[in-house]
Design an enzyme around this catalytic site. Structure first.
Site, mmCIF file in Angstrom:
data_model
loop_
_atom_site.group_PDB
_atom_site.id
_atom_site.type_symbol
_atom_site.label_atom_id
_atom_site.label_comp_id
_atom_site.label_asym_id
_atom_site.label_seq_id
_atom_site.Cartn_x
_atom_site.Cartn_y
_atom_site.Cartn_z
ATOM 1 N N GLU A 38 -17.502 31.839 -10.254
ATOM 2 C CA GLU A 38 -17.586 30.699 -9.324
ATOM 3 C C GLU A 38 -18.627 30.951 -8.240
ATOM 4 O OE1 GLU A 38 -17.224 27.826 -8.520
ATOM 5 O OE2 GLU A 38 -15.252 26.972 -8.868
ATOM 6 N N ASP A 39 -19.169 29.871 -7.706
ATOM 7 C CA ASP A 39 -20.109 29.999 -6.587
ATOM 8 C C ASP A 39 -19.389 30.288 -5.276
ATOM 9 O OD1 ASP A 39 -18.927 27.465 -6.574
ATOM 10 O OD2 ASP A 39 -20.792 26.358 -6.293
ATOM 11 N N ASP B 13 -13.384 27.850 -1.403
ATOM 12 C CA ASP B 13 -13.219 27.275 -0.074
ATOM 13 C C ASP B 13 -11.716 27.045 0.120
ATOM 14 O OD1 ASP B 13 -13.978 26.043 2.329
ATOM 15 O OD2 ASP B 13 -14.355 24.107 1.403
ATOM 16 N N PHE C 144 -20.479 25.315 6.332
ATOM 17 C CA PHE C 144 -20.922 24.723 5.074
ATOM 18 C C PHE C 144 -22.302 25.272 4.725
ATOM 19 C CE2 PHE C 144 -22.559 21.573 2.143
ATOM 20 C CZ PHE C 144 -21.467 21.407 1.294
ATOM 21 N N ARG D 286 -30.003 23.100 -4.038
ATOM 22 C CA ARG D 286 -29.501 24.102 -4.985
ATOM 23 C C ARG D 286 -30.577 25.127 -5.343
ATOM 24 N NH1 ARG D 286 -24.545 22.279 -7.004
ATOM 25 N NH2 ARG D 286 -24.314 20.052 -7.339
#
Ligand code: IMP
Ligand code: MG
Length: 188
Positions: free
Chosen positions: A105-106, A109, A158, A171
């Site tokens: 996963e990136d 959160d 964020f 991205r």
């Protein structure tokens, strides 16, 4: 009002440089290579944010492995908040039954997306299922997620770049950074 994306000037602060990311990904790859020797490793990554991490991580793992890709979208949320309602846009291409699956996963959160995915993948009878995330924002966790491999713990900000987006942009940045506040109010 919408303003044009300015890749060079929209970032307020670089949180992780390209070099820091590369060094950490190499370390994770070495650890995973040691832990999964002799196993049937399948890396499952979640598009689109994990794409650069997956591409770099798999080349730091010195073992035979398979990869598979899923794409999910959370709906009902906003550009910076996920809702936990997950829709599978692209499913696995092959069976993972009996495979030692490492979910790549990136970012974790709230954990809602991963919580859904873990339950979904467990239902496919893998031999084992572990989680590798590049970034972890534990301050915002709503559900407990066992993170087996973590690149970096980051503060409650964020972030964009190295796969991560704001409204599908940024991205392709080679680093992870924080957008200038005015970008949020003006990009839509
Ligand atoms: P969660 O369900 O709240 O854990 O959110 C997971 C997903 O939300 C990630 O896979 C990202 O797509 C997105 N996300 C969460 N935090 C960030 C961030 O700081 N930048 C960009 N995307 C994020
Ligand atoms: Mg996103």
């Amino acid at each position: 009002m919408s303003r044009p994306v300015d890749l060079a000037n929209d970032i307020g602060e670089v949180l992780l440089t390209e070099e820091q990311i590369a060094a950490r990904v190499a370390e994770l790859g070495r650890k995973i290579s040691a832990d999964y020797a002799g196993k049937n490793l399948t890396l499952v990554s979640v598009l689109k944010g994990s794409l650069p991490f997956m591409a770099d991580l798999m080349r730091q793992i010195a073992l035979p492995l398979r990869i598979d890709l899923m794409e999910v979208s959370s709906y009902g949320g906003t550009a910076t908040e996920s809702s936990g309602l997950v829709r599978i846009i692209k499913d696995l291409s092959a069976s993972i039954s009996g495979e030692d699956v490492l979910l790549v996963e990136d970012i974790i959160d709230t954990g809602l997306t991963l919580n859904y995915l873990v339950r979904y993948l467990r239902g496919k009878n893998p031999a084992s299922l572990k989680i590798c995330t590049l970034l972890d924002k534990p301050a915002r966790r709503l559900v407990e997620i066992p993170v087996d491999y973590q690149g970096f713990e980051i503060p409650d900000q964020f972030v964009v770049g190295y796969g991560l987006d704001y409204s599908e942009r940024y991205r392709n940045l080679r680093f992870v950074g924080v957008l200038r506040p005015e970008v949020y109010s003006s990009l839509g």
